[in-house]
Design a protein around this motif. Structure first.
Motif, PDB file in Angstrom:
ATOM      1  N   VAL A 133     -10.765   2.540  -2.132  1.00 16.26           N
ATOM      2  CA  VAL A 133     -10.432   1.689  -0.994  1.00 16.26           C
ATOM      3  C   VAL A 133      -8.998   1.971  -0.568  1.00 16.26           C
ATOM      4  O   VAL A 133      -8.099   2.068  -1.415  1.00 16.26           O
ATOM      5  CB  VAL A 133     -10.568   0.192  -1.359  1.00 16.26           C
ATOM      6  N   VAL A 134      -8.767   2.087   0.726  1.00 14.13           N
ATOM      7  CA  VAL A 134      -7.426   2.166   1.296  1.00 14.13           C
ATOM      8  C   VAL A 134      -7.341   1.140   2.415  1.00 14.13           C
ATOM      9  O   VAL A 134      -8.227   1.092   3.282  1.00 14.13           O
ATOM     10  CB  VAL A 134      -7.107   3.569   1.838  1.00 14.13           C
ATOM     11  N   LEU A 175      -9.116  -7.991  -1.706  1.00 12.31           N
ATOM     12  CA  LEU A 175      -9.702  -7.373  -2.891  1.00 12.31           C
ATOM     13  C   LEU A 175      -8.679  -6.483  -3.596  1.00 12.31           C
ATOM     14  O   LEU A 175      -8.531  -6.525  -4.818  1.00 12.31           O
ATOM     15  CB  LEU A 175     -10.933  -6.553  -2.486  1.00 12.31           C
ATOM     16  N   ALA A 176      -7.955  -5.670  -2.820  1.00 10.70           N
ATOM     17  CA  ALA A 176      -6.969  -4.767  -3.413  1.00 10.70           C
ATOM     18  C   ALA A 176      -5.824  -5.535  -4.051  1.00 10.70           C
ATOM     19  O   ALA A 176      -5.334  -5.168  -5.130  1.00 10.70           O
ATOM     20  CB  ALA A 176      -6.440  -3.809  -2.344  1.00 10.70           C
ATOM     21  N   ARG A 177      -5.387  -6.600  -3.419  1.00 10.31           N
ATOM     22  CA  ARG A 177      -4.292  -7.395  -3.998  1.00 10.31           C
ATOM     23  C   ARG A 177      -4.728  -8.078  -5.293  1.00 10.31           C
ATOM     24  O   ARG A 177      -3.941  -8.194  -6.241  1.00 10.31           O
ATOM     25  CB  ARG A 177      -3.803  -8.427  -2.969  1.00 10.31           C
ATOM     26  N   PRO A 230       6.704   0.802   5.161  1.00  7.26           N
ATOM     27  CA  PRO A 230       5.830  -0.164   4.483  1.00  7.26           C
ATOM     28  C   PRO A 230       6.013  -0.137   2.972  1.00  7.26           C
ATOM     29  O   PRO A 230       6.530   0.831   2.406  1.00  7.26           O
ATOM     30  CB  PRO A 230       4.430   0.337   4.858  1.00  7.26           C
ATOM     31  N   GLN A 231       5.563  -1.186   2.330  1.00  7.15           N
ATOM     32  CA  GLN A 231       5.416  -1.195   0.879  1.00  7.15           C
ATOM     33  C   GLN A 231       4.062  -0.565   0.562  1.00  7.15           C
ATOM     34  O   GLN A 231       3.047  -0.944   1.139  1.00  7.15           O
ATOM     35  CB  GLN A 231       5.461  -2.628   0.333  1.00  7.15           C
ATOM     36  N   ALA A 232       4.066   0.410  -0.337  1.00  7.77           N
ATOM     37  CA  ALA A 232       2.823   1.092  -0.704  1.00  7.77           C
ATOM     38  C   ALA A 232       2.492   0.798  -2.157  1.00  7.77           C
ATOM     39  O   ALA A 232       3.348   0.956  -3.040  1.00  7.77           O
ATOM     40  CB  ALA A 232       2.947   2.595  -0.482  1.00  7.77           C
ATOM     41  N   TYR A 233       1.263   0.378  -2.403  1.00  8.35           N
ATOM     42  CA  TYR A 233       0.804   0.048  -3.755  1.00  8.35           C
ATOM     43  C   TYR A 233      -0.425   0.907  -4.059  1.00  8.35           C
ATOM     44  O   TYR A 233      -1.468   0.763  -3.409  1.00  8.35           O
ATOM     45  CB  TYR A 233       0.458  -1.435  -3.856  1.00  8.35           C
TER      46      TYR A 233
END
Length: 709
Positions: free
Chosen positions: A137-138, A197-199, A86-89
């Motif tokens: 948040v995760v 929300l995270a994006r 995955p892409q992790a941010y």
């Protein structure tokens, strides 16, 4: 009981979305483990928002292993490095880098520069002055999410036992006091909303828009985690302060107020702080009603660190006195959890939980302080029963599990006591004091015994973003303020001088003219001239401007002038150099420094401002950044010149004396080699290493009780 509805999307919450399953992860042992096994199955996207992060923290303990490494940084890198990983941010508070004495050194290096290209790490500094990024948040594949008060960082892991001196409660070689907190795990549509929300937070910080996932991923729910509630509507409530063109969002505060006003039988709250005026006012209003609800608060006996205890704890005591004065019907209790054998320690209550009757529950990041109501970014999840018995049972289970932990009993006994007594306070009173775990009432001094030297609460715990211009207007006379264009010209000019000096040092023969040997020969040539002191001291000032290592300057000065004069000139030169570069940092200001060198240069600023003399002393004794960097950042921070210079004096004296003593013994050994001089040199080396080790251990102990949120 009359059914009521609290959640109002667009008013006291952002969105309401469905969750297939909800699980209460009480204390970090359960959260870290659930995250480990859920994220290990992620295939497309991992989004993480946090106040802090530590790549070294182990996610599993007690010898447990899994498919990936257990240290967080290695775990994330291995996760994204898999074929089609995955892409992790990962987004954490930018000011977390400034807590050099409490935080991991250079997390951006460990979580971005040294890792796979699919692991992206950024620091979020897009906040008004005084605010911070506090959401925890995760989100995994927009399918499963975690929200609460826990960061994936050090000094958080603990179990519900909160054992005194638990050997597993050690991070980076440092033990810490018991830590109580919780996270909630949800899956379904609400996870996708949290992904949005995270994006949005990522785009706000980086300017880069991340694509939303178009379809649901496979089931990520870890088999090890039991479900507490199924098929429920979850609300997302935020605090987001007004900043730049963004409008203010105070959903967290509004939802607290509406939930307090809706309560009929009892309100149960756990929180790290209690200093929010709006919450206290709402409590007082309910306590004054003849038939209002009971209010039970579980707080820490004391917060972390002397500074917090002398400020936030005092503000809490003031509010508790107000509440107790209004509690004419005896419906208020403020407890703290305790375990036999803790001694001088106390459990760090860090959770942010609210349960109203059996109808409403919320878990999140928001503290009951003014900051969380309006100046820090926060995210809470909340849900209500909607009249459904199964959901009411799930809400009651949250309160029962928390009280069972604190009282050292079973959830069944808690439920039976509440049913039998018909009162939450009476149920707690019937159970406390009968086990090793218990709840004790928080002792609060009488109003006339609480220190009165503290400033108004809004200065310590602001309700709104701080306006630097308004603060400056109170302290700087109008006639003394430079016009904006003049400040800009001065800043640009000084910045250009710093850049020119740095460029000359690195890319011209200047670096060869000022190496250690050449500098020493220059000073020796002037040793007996009247200008010798000025040359020696001037070398420190010039070296400070060029970021020349101050330790090397001290060595050269001692060799050139001898131990006595070397100490004097090194001390005066270091102090003047620090003062000059501090002045440059002060003139440029934090934002100019930040734009010039990036956020990593500012890692010291918040800690310097928060702990003043102590912080400066420590970074001098155990340098965590170059001498010039510390001076520059200190000038750009809010630390006063007096505290800065005093900390520099206290921190530089031991180092200079150690260098002088070491150089003197080396010189004596070279001049007259023998058993005596060699033994003397050996003793000095052992003492120096002992001092360094002792300072390091002392600093680590200070870290173990440092601030947290």
């Amino acid at each position: 009981m009359t059914r009521y509805s609290i959640l109002k999307p667009g008013y006291n919450c952002w969105r309401v979305a469905s969750a297939r399953r909800v699980a209460y992860l009480i204390d970090a042992a359960d959260y870290f483990r659930a995250f480990y096994f859920a994220a290990a199955r992620t295939t497309r996207s991992l989004l993480m928002l946090g106040w802090d992060i530590d790549s070294r923290v182990p996610l599993l303990r007690d010898g447990e292993t899994g498919p990936l490494p257990i240290a967080l940084g290695e775990y994330l890198n291995a996760l994204v490095s898999r074929p089609n990983g995955p892409q992790a941010y990962v987004l954490t508070w930018d000011f977390a880098m400034l807590y050099a004495l409490d935080r991991e050194w250079l997390p951006i290096y460990k979580l971005d520069w040294r890792t796979h290209r699919r692991l992206h790490f950024r620091m979020d500094g897009n906040h008004p002055p005084g605010g911070c990024h506090h959401q925890k948040v995760v989100v995994l594949d927009d399918t499963l999410a975690f929200v609460g008060g826990l960061d994936l960082t050090h000094a958080r892991w603990d179990t519900i036992e909160h054992r005194p001196d638990d050997p597993r409660r050690v991070d980076n070689g440092v033990s810490y006091r018991p830590f109580h907190d919780m996270q909630v795990m949800v899956d379904g549509v609400v996870a996708g909303a949290l992904g949005d929300l995270a994006r949005e937070r990522w785009q706000r910080t980086t300017g880069r828009r991340l694509p939303a996932l178009s379809s649901m991923a496979h089931d990520l729910w870890p088999a090890q985690v039991p479900v507490d509630v199924e098929n429920v509507q979850i609300a997302i409530a935020r605090t987001d302060p007004a900043h730049n063109s963004r409008a203010e969002v105070r959903e967290v505060e509004l939802l607290y107020g509406d939930a307090i006003r809706a309560a009929q039988r009892h309100i149960y709250i756990e929180n790290q702080f209690f200093t929010a005026n709006s919450i206290a006012d709402a409590f007082i209003e309910r306590l004054q009603e003849p038939d209002g609800p009971e209010i039970v608060m579980v707080l820490a006996l004391c917060t972390d660190g002397w500074l917090s205890q002398q400020t936030m704890d005092v503000l809490r005591d003031r509010l508790l006195n107000r509440l107790r004065a209004a509690d004419r019907y005896g419906r208020l209790r403020a407890y703290y959890p305790d375990v036999d054998g803790l001694g001088q320690q106390c459990i760090n209550v860090h959770s942010k939980v609210m349960v109203v009757d059996d109808e409403f529950a919320r878990i999140g990041s928001a503290n009951l302080n003014n900051r969380s109501m309006g100046i820090d970014t926060e995210c809470d999840l909340a849900f209500e029963s909607g009249g459904e018995r199964r959901v009411r049972r799930g809400i009651a289970r949250l309160r029962e599990r928390l009280l069972a932990e604190h009282l050292g009993t079973s959830t069944e006994r808690v439920a039976q006591a509440l049913t039998r007594r018909g009162s939450l306070i009476a149920a707690i009173e019937s159970l406390r004091g009968t086990n090793r775990h218990t709840l004790k009432e928080i002792p609060v001094p009488a109003p006339d015994q609480i220190v009165s030297w503290l400033p108004k609460p809004e200065l310590l715990d602001p309700e709104r973003p701080i306006d630097p211009d308004k603060i400056a207007a109170q302290f700087i006379p109008m006639e003394e303020r430079a016009p904006a264009h003049r400040r800009l010209i001065i800043s640009v000019t000084m910045l250009m001088l710093v850049v020119a000096f740095a460029a000359a040092w690195h890319w011209t023969p200047l670096s060869h003219w000022l190496d250690a040997q050449t500098l020493s020969s220059y000073i020796v040539g002037f040793r007996h001239s009247p200008s010798a002191p000025f040359v020696g001291i001037g070398a420190f000032i010039l070296g400070g401007l060029l970021a020349f290592p101050v330790t090397l300057l001290v060595v050269v000065t001692v060799l050139a002038f001898g131990p006595v004069q070397g100490i004097v000139y090194s001390f005066i030169g270091s102090l003047l150099s620090a003062w000059v570069v501090y002045g440059i940092g002060h003139m440029l200001g934090r934002h100019t420094i930040r734009r010039f060198a990036g956020s990593r240069l500012n890692r010291l600023s918040c800690r310097l401002a928060e702990r003043g003399v102590l912080a400066v002393t420590l970074v001098r004794l155990l340098p965590v950044a170059p001498f010039t960097v510390v001076n520059l950042v200190a000038g750009a921070s809010h630390i006063g010149l007096r505290d800065f210079l005093l900390g520099t004096v206290l921190g530089m004296i031991p180092g200079i004396l150690a260098i002088v003593l070491f150089i003197d013994r080396v010189d004596a050994t070279l001049q007259q080699p023998g058993v005596g001089t060699g033994l003397g040199l050996g003793v000095i080396i052992v003492l120096l290493f002992g001092m360094i080790y002792g300072l390091r251990r002392w600093l680590l102990r200070r870290q173990s009780v440092g601030s947290s949120s």
